[in-house]
Scaffold this motif. Sequence first.
Motif, PDB file in Angstrom:
ATOM      1  N   PRO A   1      52.042  86.746  72.024  1.00  0.00           N
ATOM      2  CA  PRO A   1      52.165  85.292  71.850  1.00  0.00           C
ATOM      3  C   PRO A   1      51.333  84.484  72.859  1.00  0.00           C
ATOM      4  N   VAL A   2      51.268  84.959  74.098  1.00  0.00           N
ATOM      5  CA  VAL A   2      50.480  84.246  75.113  1.00  0.00           C
ATOM      6  C   VAL A   2      48.995  84.341  74.797  1.00  0.00           C
ATOM      7  N   MET A   3      48.558  85.506  74.319  1.00  0.00           N
ATOM      8  CA  MET A   3      47.156  85.664  73.958  1.00  0.00           C
ATOM      9  C   MET A   3      46.804  84.769  72.768  1.00  0.00           C
ATOM     10  N   ILE A   4      47.689  84.687  71.790  1.00  0.00           N
ATOM     11  CA  ILE A   4      47.446  83.815  70.639  1.00  0.00           C
ATOM     12  C   ILE A   4      47.385  82.360  71.080  1.00  0.00           C
ATOM     13  N   PHE A   5      48.287  81.945  71.971  1.00  0.00           N
ATOM     14  CA  PHE A   5      48.248  80.583  72.503  1.00  0.00           C
ATOM     15  C   PHE A   5      46.929  80.296  73.201  1.00  0.00           C
ATOM     16  N   ALA A   6      46.454  81.252  74.002  1.00  0.00           N
ATOM     17  CA  ALA A   6      45.196  81.057  74.725  1.00  0.00           C
ATOM     18  C   ALA A   6      44.021  80.936  73.761  1.00  0.00           C
ATOM     19  N   LEU A   7      44.002  81.769  72.742  1.00  0.00           N
ATOM     20  CA  LEU A   7      42.911  81.710  71.769  1.00  0.00           C
ATOM     21  C   LEU A   7      42.942  80.396  70.981  1.00  0.00           C
ATOM     22  N   LEU A   8      44.144  79.936  70.646  1.00  0.00           N
ATOM     23  CA  LEU A   8      44.267  78.649  69.958  1.00  0.00           C
ATOM     24  C   LEU A   8      43.830  77.492  70.855  1.00  0.00           C
ATOM     25  N   ALA A   9      44.156  77.571  72.146  1.00  0.00           N
ATOM     26  CA  ALA A   9      43.743  76.525  73.079  1.00  0.00           C
ATOM     27  C   ALA A   9      42.220  76.485  73.213  1.00  0.00           C
ATOM     28  N   MET A  10      41.592  77.648  73.264  1.00  0.00           N
ATOM     29  CA  MET A  10      40.132  77.676  73.369  1.00  0.00           C
ATOM     30  C   MET A  10      39.477  77.189  72.083  1.00  0.00           C
ATOM     31  N   ALA A  11      40.048  77.550  70.941  1.00  0.00           N
ATOM     32  CA  ALA A  11      39.504  77.070  69.670  1.00  0.00           C
ATOM     33  C   ALA A  11      39.665  75.553  69.554  1.00  0.00           C
ATOM     34  N   ALA A  12      40.800  75.038  69.998  1.00  0.00           N
ATOM     35  CA  ALA A  12      41.022  73.594  69.967  1.00  0.00           C
ATOM     36  C   ALA A  12      40.048  72.881  70.896  1.00  0.00           C
ATOM     37  N   ALA A  13      39.743  73.481  72.040  1.00  0.00           N
ATOM     38  CA  ALA A  13      38.782  72.878  72.967  1.00  0.00           C
ATOM     39  C   ALA A  13      37.403  72.785  72.326  1.00  0.00           C
ATOM     40  N   VAL A  14      36.983  73.845  71.665  1.00  0.00           N
ATOM     41  CA  VAL A  14      35.674  73.829  71.006  1.00  0.00           C
ATOM     42  C   VAL A  14      35.653  72.787  69.893  1.00  0.00           C
ATOM     43  N   PHE A  15      36.732  72.739  69.097  1.00  0.00           N
ATOM     44  CA  PHE A  15      36.811  71.767  68.012  1.00  0.00           C
ATOM     45  C   PHE A  15      36.776  70.339  68.538  1.00  0.00           C
ATOM     46  N   LEU A  16      37.553  70.056  69.588  1.00  0.00           N
ATOM     47  CA  LEU A  16      37.594  68.699  70.133  1.00  0.00           C
ATOM     48  C   LEU A  16      36.266  68.317  70.782  1.00  0.00           C
ATOM     49  N   MET A  17      35.578  69.280  71.417  1.00  0.00           N
ATOM     50  CA  MET A  17      34.263  68.980  71.982  1.00  0.00           C
ATOM     51  C   MET A  17      33.272  68.632  70.878  1.00  0.00           C
ATOM     52  N   PHE A  18      33.274  69.418  69.810  1.00  0.00           N
ATOM     53  CA  PHE A  18      32.376  69.151  68.697  1.00  0.00           C
ATOM     54  C   PHE A  18      32.670  67.790  68.078  1.00  0.00           C
ATOM     55  N   LYS A  19      33.944  67.525  67.825  1.00  0.00           N
ATOM     56  CA  LYS A  19      34.335  66.259  67.209  1.00  0.00           C
ATOM     57  C   LYS A  19      34.033  65.082  68.136  1.00  0.00           C
ATOM     58  N   GLY A  20      34.245  65.254  69.439  1.00  0.00           N
ATOM     59  CA  GLY A  20      33.973  64.194  70.393  1.00  0.00           C
ATOM     60  C   GLY A  20      32.497  63.872  70.510  1.00  0.00           C
ATOM     61  N   ILE A  21      31.672  64.886  70.614  1.00  0.00           N
ATOM     62  CA  ILE A  21      30.228  64.662  70.712  1.00  0.00           C
ATOM     63  C   ILE A  21      29.706  64.046  69.424  1.00  0.00           C
ATOM     64  N   ARG A  22      30.215  64.514  68.292  1.00  0.00           N
ATOM     65  CA  ARG A  22      29.801  63.955  67.003  1.00  0.00           C
ATOM     66  C   ARG A  22      30.186  62.474  66.891  1.00  0.00           C
ATOM     67  N   THR A  23      31.389  62.138  67.343  1.00  0.00           N
ATOM     68  CA  THR A  23      31.846  60.754  67.276  1.00  0.00           C
ATOM     69  C   THR A  23      31.039  59.862  68.216  1.00  0.00           C
ATOM     70  N   VAL A  24      30.759  60.337  69.401  1.00  0.00           N
ATOM     71  CA  VAL A  24      29.955  59.560  70.353  1.00  0.00           C
ATOM     72  C   VAL A  24      28.546  59.330  69.799  1.00  0.00           C
ATOM     73  N   MET A  25      27.952  60.361  69.215  1.00  0.00           N
ATOM     74  CA  MET A  25      26.615  60.197  68.641  1.00  0.00           C
ATOM     75  C   MET A  25      26.629  59.222  67.478  1.00  0.00           C
ATOM     76  N   LYS A  26      27.699  59.259  66.671  1.00  0.00           N
ATOM     77  CA  LYS A  26      27.815  58.323  65.558  1.00  0.00           C
ATOM     78  C   LYS A  26      27.970  56.887  66.083  1.00  0.00           C
ATOM     79  N   ALA A  27      28.712  56.728  67.173  1.00  0.00           N
ATOM     80  CA  ALA A  27      28.897  55.390  67.750  1.00  0.00           C
ATOM     81  C   ALA A  27      27.591  54.846  68.318  1.00  0.00           C
ATOM     82  N   LEU A  28      26.783  55.714  68.877  1.00  0.00           N
ATOM     83  CA  LEU A  28      25.548  55.258  69.504  1.00  0.00           C
ATOM     84  C   LEU A  28      24.418  55.019  68.513  1.00  0.00           C
ATOM     85  N   PHE A  29      24.310  55.862  67.497  1.00  0.00           N
ATOM     86  CA  PHE A  29      23.102  55.834  66.656  1.00  0.00           C
ATOM     87  C   PHE A  29      23.334  55.390  65.222  1.00  0.00           C
TER      88      PHE A  29
END
Length: 73
Positions: A44-72
């Motif tokens: 369960p701890v390993m699954i939580f860690a993998l989900l946290a890392m996947a969420a971090a990648v998803f939020l980084m992608f979504k955040g950078i995409r949103t910032v680029m959309k706001a700027l350009f």
Amino acid sequence: MKHTDKDMLFKGLKYLAGALPLSFIGPVVLFSSFKNQENVWFIPVMIFALLAMAAAVFLMFKGIRTVMKALFD
């Protein structure tokens, strides 16, 4: 002339701010789970860690995409 959409920019920065702690928590918890493989909570701890890392990648992608959309867009 186009201007920066400030509301969308702040929304993108919020996504990036949410990704920051997850990008540290995920690998630390994963390392901790591998150090305690004989424990009952290993899977369960390993699954939580993998989900946290996947969420971090998803939020980084979504955040950078949103910032680029706001700027350009």
